[in-house]
Design a protein around this motif. Structure first.
Motif, PDB file in Angstrom:
ATOM      1  N   PHE A   1      76.154  28.837  28.473  1.00 20.19           N
ATOM      2  CA  PHE A   1      74.814  29.180  28.005  1.00 20.19           C
ATOM      3  C   PHE A   1      74.182  27.934  27.395  1.00 20.19           C
ATOM      4  CE2 PHE A   1      77.997  30.366  24.866  1.00 20.19           C
ATOM      5  CZ  PHE A   1      77.590  29.694  23.728  1.00 20.19           C
ATOM      6  N   GLU A   2      72.890  28.010  27.110  1.00 19.30           N
ATOM      7  CA  GLU A   2      72.175  26.853  26.570  1.00 19.30           C
ATOM      8  C   GLU A   2      71.636  27.137  25.175  1.00 19.30           C
ATOM      9  OE1 GLU A   2      69.167  25.337  29.158  1.00 19.30           O
ATOM     10  OE2 GLU A   2      70.554  24.930  30.799  1.00 19.30           O
ATOM     11  N   LEU A   3      71.677  26.090  24.346  1.00 19.01           N
ATOM     12  CA  LEU A   3      71.073  26.086  23.020  1.00 19.01           C
ATOM     13  C   LEU A   3      70.368  24.742  22.864  1.00 19.01           C
ATOM     14  CD1 LEU A   3      74.021  27.410  20.807  1.00 19.01           C
ATOM     15  CD2 LEU A   3      71.944  28.663  21.370  1.00 19.01           C
ATOM     16  N   ASN A   4      69.074  24.765  22.599  1.00 11.14           N
ATOM     17  CA  ASN A   4      68.338  23.503  22.397  1.00 11.14           C
ATOM     18  C   ASN A   4      68.561  22.529  23.559  1.00 11.14           C
ATOM     19  OD1 ASN A   4      69.111  24.672  19.610  1.00 11.14           O
ATOM     20  ND2 ASN A   4      67.385  23.328  19.137  1.00 11.14           N
ATOM     21  N   HIS A   5      68.567  23.068  24.778  1.00 10.29           N
ATOM     22  CA  HIS A   5      68.700  22.273  26.000  1.00 10.29           C
ATOM     23  C   HIS A   5      70.079  21.632  26.160  1.00 10.29           C
ATOM     24  CE1 HIS A   5      64.407  22.837  26.418  1.00 10.29           C
ATOM     25  NE2 HIS A   5      64.231  22.311  25.219  1.00 10.29           N
ATOM     26  N   ALA A   6      71.051  22.053  25.372  1.00  8.86           N
ATOM     27  CA  ALA A   6      72.426  21.587  25.529  1.00  8.86           C
ATOM     28  C   ALA A   6      73.290  22.761  25.997  1.00  8.86           C
ATOM     29  CB  ALA A   6      72.970  21.032  24.212  1.00  8.86           C
ATOM     30  N   THR A   7      74.333  22.447  26.774  1.00  5.70           N
ATOM     31  CA  THR A   7      75.180  23.488  27.359  1.00  5.70           C
ATOM     32  C   THR A   7      76.429  23.710  26.519  1.00  5.70           C
ATOM     33  OG1 THR A   7      74.426  22.874  29.575  1.00  5.70           O
ATOM     34  CG2 THR A   7      76.384  24.225  29.439  1.00  5.70           C
ATOM     35  N   TYR A   8      76.718  24.974  26.257  1.00  2.00           N
ATOM     36  CA  TYR A   8      77.912  25.382  25.527  1.00  2.00           C
ATOM     37  C   TYR A   8      78.594  26.501  26.308  1.00  2.00           C
ATOM     38  CZ  TYR A   8      75.658  23.019  21.561  1.00  2.00           C
ATOM     39  OH  TYR A   8      75.052  22.093  20.748  1.00  2.00           O
ATOM     40  N   SER A   9      79.782  26.867  25.862  1.00  5.80           N
ATOM     41  CA  SER A   9      80.463  27.990  26.510  1.00  5.80           C
ATOM     42  C   SER A   9      81.466  28.607  25.548  1.00  5.80           C
ATOM     43  CB  SER A   9      81.179  27.534  27.791  1.00  5.80           C
ATOM     44  OG  SER A   9      82.291  26.712  27.473  1.00  5.80           O
ATOM     45  N   ILE A  10      81.857  29.845  25.883  1.00  5.87           N
ATOM     46  CA  ILE A  10      82.960  30.519  25.204  1.00  5.87           C
ATOM     47  C   ILE A  10      83.823  31.178  26.274  1.00  5.87           C
ATOM     48  CG2 ILE A  10      81.724  30.944  23.042  1.00  5.87           C
ATOM     49  CD1 ILE A  10      81.215  33.795  23.964  1.00  5.87           C
ATOM     50  N   ASN A  11      85.059  31.436  25.933  1.00  5.84           N
ATOM     51  CA  ASN A  11      85.960  32.079  26.882  1.00  5.84           C
ATOM     52  C   ASN A  11      85.424  33.455  27.256  1.00  5.84           C
ATOM     53  OD1 ASN A  11      88.396  33.538  27.963  1.00  5.84           O
ATOM     54  ND2 ASN A  11      89.327  31.551  27.510  1.00  5.84           N
ATOM     55  N   ILE A  12      85.403  33.750  28.549  1.00  4.14           N
ATOM     56  CA  ILE A  12      84.819  35.005  29.035  1.00  4.14           C
ATOM     57  C   ILE A  12      85.584  36.222  28.523  1.00  4.14           C
ATOM     58  CG2 ILE A  12      86.176  35.181  31.145  1.00  4.14           C
ATOM     59  CD1 ILE A  12      82.383  35.838  30.860  1.00  4.14           C
ATOM     60  N   SER A  13      86.853  36.029  28.154  1.00  3.67           N
ATOM     61  CA  SER A  13      87.645  37.154  27.653  1.00  3.67           C
ATOM     62  C   SER A  13      87.116  37.689  26.333  1.00  3.67           C
ATOM     63  CB  SER A  13      89.111  36.734  27.494  1.00  3.67           C
ATOM     64  OG  SER A  13      89.236  35.735  26.493  1.00  3.67           O
ATOM     65  N   LEU A  14      86.306  36.874  25.629  1.00  2.00           N
ATOM     66  CA  LEU A  14      85.747  37.289  24.352  1.00  2.00           C
ATOM     67  C   LEU A  14      84.445  38.064  24.508  1.00  2.00           C
ATOM     68  CD1 LEU A  14      86.207  33.902  22.434  1.00  2.00           C
ATOM     69  CD2 LEU A  14      87.772  35.857  22.469  1.00  2.00           C
ATOM     70  N   VAL A  15      83.862  38.034  25.701  1.00  2.00           N
ATOM     71  CA  VAL A  15      82.532  38.610  25.930  1.00  2.00           C
ATOM     72  C   VAL A  15      82.646  40.081  26.313  1.00  2.00           C
ATOM     73  CG1 VAL A  15      80.425  38.461  27.294  1.00  2.00           C
ATOM     74  CG2 VAL A  15      81.632  36.373  26.638  1.00  2.00           C
ATOM     75  N   LYS A  16      81.979  40.934  25.550  1.00  2.00           N
ATOM     76  CA  LYS A  16      81.936  42.357  25.864  1.00  2.00           C
ATOM     77  C   LYS A  16      80.779  42.687  26.789  1.00  2.00           C
ATOM     78  CE  LYS A  16      82.853  45.430  22.741  1.00  2.00           C
ATOM     79  NZ  LYS A  16      82.800  46.260  21.517  1.00  2.00           N
ATOM     80  N   GLU A  17      79.624  42.103  26.515  1.00  2.00           N
ATOM     81  CA  GLU A  17      78.461  42.306  27.377  1.00  2.00           C
ATOM     82  C   GLU A  17      77.375  41.288  27.030  1.00  2.00           C
ATOM     83  OE1 GLU A  17      75.713  45.759  26.283  1.00  2.00           O
ATOM     84  OE2 GLU A  17      77.622  46.435  25.415  1.00  2.00           O
ATOM     85  N   ILE A  18      76.404  41.204  27.918  1.00  2.00           N
ATOM     86  CA  ILE A  18      75.243  40.336  27.721  1.00  2.00           C
ATOM     87  C   ILE A  18      74.010  41.222  27.786  1.00  2.00           C
ATOM     88  CG2 ILE A  18      73.960  38.340  28.586  1.00  2.00           C
ATOM     89  CD1 ILE A  18      76.647  37.647  30.098  1.00  2.00           C
ATOM     90  N   MET A  19      73.135  41.105  26.802  1.00  2.00           N
ATOM     91  CA  MET A  19      71.961  41.966  26.772  1.00  2.00           C
ATOM     92  C   MET A  19      70.702  41.143  26.514  1.00  2.00           C
ATOM     93  SD  MET A  19      72.668  43.796  23.065  1.00  2.00           S
ATOM     94  CE  MET A  19      71.067  44.586  23.006  1.00  2.00           C
ATOM     95  N   GLU A  20      69.583  41.656  26.979  1.00  2.00           N
ATOM     96  CA  GLU A  20      68.320  41.004  26.686  1.00  2.00           C
ATOM     97  C   GLU A  20      68.046  41.089  25.190  1.00  2.00           C
ATOM     98  OE1 GLU A  20      65.610  44.945  27.768  1.00  2.00           O
ATOM     99  OE2 GLU A  20      65.508  43.138  29.000  1.00  2.00           O
ATOM    100  N   TYR A  21      67.268  40.147  24.674  1.00  2.00           N
ATOM    101  CA  TYR A  21      67.011  40.129  23.242  1.00  2.00           C
ATOM    102  C   TYR A  21      66.197  41.351  22.828  1.00  2.00           C
ATOM    103  CZ  TYR A  21      66.148  38.341  18.584  1.00  2.00           C
ATOM    104  OH  TYR A  21      66.119  38.194  17.216  1.00  2.00           O
ATOM    105  N   VAL A  22      66.642  41.995  21.767  1.00  2.00           N
ATOM    106  CA  VAL A  22      65.960  43.170  21.243  1.00  2.00           C
ATOM    107  C   VAL A  22      65.592  42.916  19.791  1.00  2.00           C
ATOM    108  CG1 VAL A  22      67.131  44.772  22.801  1.00  2.00           C
ATOM    109  CG2 VAL A  22      68.160  44.242  20.583  1.00  2.00           C
ATOM    110  N   GLU A  23      64.753  43.758  19.256  1.00  2.00           N
ATOM    111  CA  GLU A  23      64.364  43.621  17.849  1.00  2.00           C
ATOM    112  C   GLU A  23      65.585  43.802  16.957  1.00  2.00           C
ATOM    113  OE1 GLU A  23      61.270  45.592  14.587  1.00  2.00           O
ATOM    114  OE2 GLU A  23      61.228  46.212  16.688  1.00  2.00           O
ATOM    115  N   VAL A  24      65.731  42.900  15.999  1.00  2.00           N
ATOM    116  CA  VAL A  24      66.889  42.895  15.104  1.00  2.00           C
ATOM    117  C   VAL A  24      66.436  43.277  13.702  1.00  2.00           C
ATOM    118  CG1 VAL A  24      68.728  41.488  14.130  1.00  2.00           C
ATOM    119  CG2 VAL A  24      68.012  41.130  16.491  1.00  2.00           C
TER     120      VAL A  24
END
Length: 202
Positions: A19-42
C-alpha cells in the motif's frame, strides 16, 4: 536437485499486502489482514492520541482506526476515493487484537522471499526503525515492511482493551425500515468484497 531448489524457493516465499503512504510504498504480511474496506466515517475517541483517528463499529466489533501516516511521523494525507482502511490483527503482549489502518491506496499482493528482506540499518533517531520489520528488495526499488504490533504502546493497548469491552449497539435511524437497512448493508459488503477481489487478483 532443480525440483528441490524450486520447492524450497516456493516455501521460502510469503505474501505481503502493499500500500502507499505519502507516495511511498509499504507492506504488511497478508496473514495479518482480515479485510480491506473503503474509508468510512470514523467516530472520534476523546483524549486519544492524534494518530488514532477514532473507532468504527464493524459488524458489532469496535475497532480503533490509526492514521498510519501520522504514526510514522509523516504528514496526514487528504481523503480520496482510493483511501482505504486495512483491518488487521496483531499480537500485543500475547493478546490478539484488531485494528484499522488508514492508508492512501492499496496496490497489490506480492510474493517476497525471506532472502530478499534485509534488516533495517541503524541510522539514528531520524527513522522510526522500531516500526519496521525489514526492507524488501524489489526489482525496481526497496519496500518497507512494517511490524504493526510495534505501532502500539501500553497506553494504546489499554485504550483498545476498553474499546473491545465496550458494549456499543449500531444506531438505527427510525425513518429507515429494516429492509432498507439490509439493502444498505448488502451494498456495503459487496463493495468491500469487490475491493478484496481486485487486490487478490493482482
Amino acid at each position: 536437485m532443480t525440483d528441490q531448489t524450486t520447492q524450497n524457493s516456493f516455501v521460502d516465499k510469503d505474501k505481503y499486502l502493499a500500500f502507499e503512504l505519502n507516495h511511498a510504498t509499504y507492506s504488511i504480511n497478508i496473514s495479518l489482514v482480515k479485510e480491506i474496506m473503503e474509508y468510512v466515517e470514523v467516530d472520534p475517541i476523546p483524549m486519544a492520541p492524534d494518530f488514532i483517528i477514532g473507532a468504527i463499529n464493524l459488524r458489532g466489533e469496535v475497532i480503533p482506526v490509526f492514521d498510519l501516516s501520522l504514526r510514522l511521523g509523516k504528514l496526514p494525507q487528504a481523503l480520496t476515493n482510493r483511501t482505504c482502511i486495512i483491518i488487521a490483527e496483531c499480537l500485543f503482549n500475547e493478546q490478539q487484537i484488531t485494528i484499522g489502518l488508514k492508508v492512501d491506496i492499496v496496490t497489490k499482493v506480492l510474493d517476497i522471499s525471506s532472502a530478499d528482506i534485509d534488516k533495517v540499518p541503524s541510522i539514528g533517531g531520524q527513522f522510526h526503525s522500531r516500526f519496521v520489520l525489514g526492507l524488501a528488495k524489489l526489482p525496481d526499488k526497496l519496500m518497507t515492511i512494517l511490524d504493526i504490533s510495534k505501532i502500539l504502546t501500553l497506553d494504546d493497548m489499554k485504550l483498545i482493551e476498553d474499546l473491545n469491552n465496550a458494549e456499543l449497539s449500531e444506531e438505527t435511524d427510525p425513518d429507515i425500515s429494516d429492509s432498507d437497512k439490509d439493502e444498505d448493508e448488502s451494498t456495503h459488503d459487496n463493495a468491500c468484497e469487490n475491493d478484496e477481489a481486485e487486490v487478490n487478483h493482482e
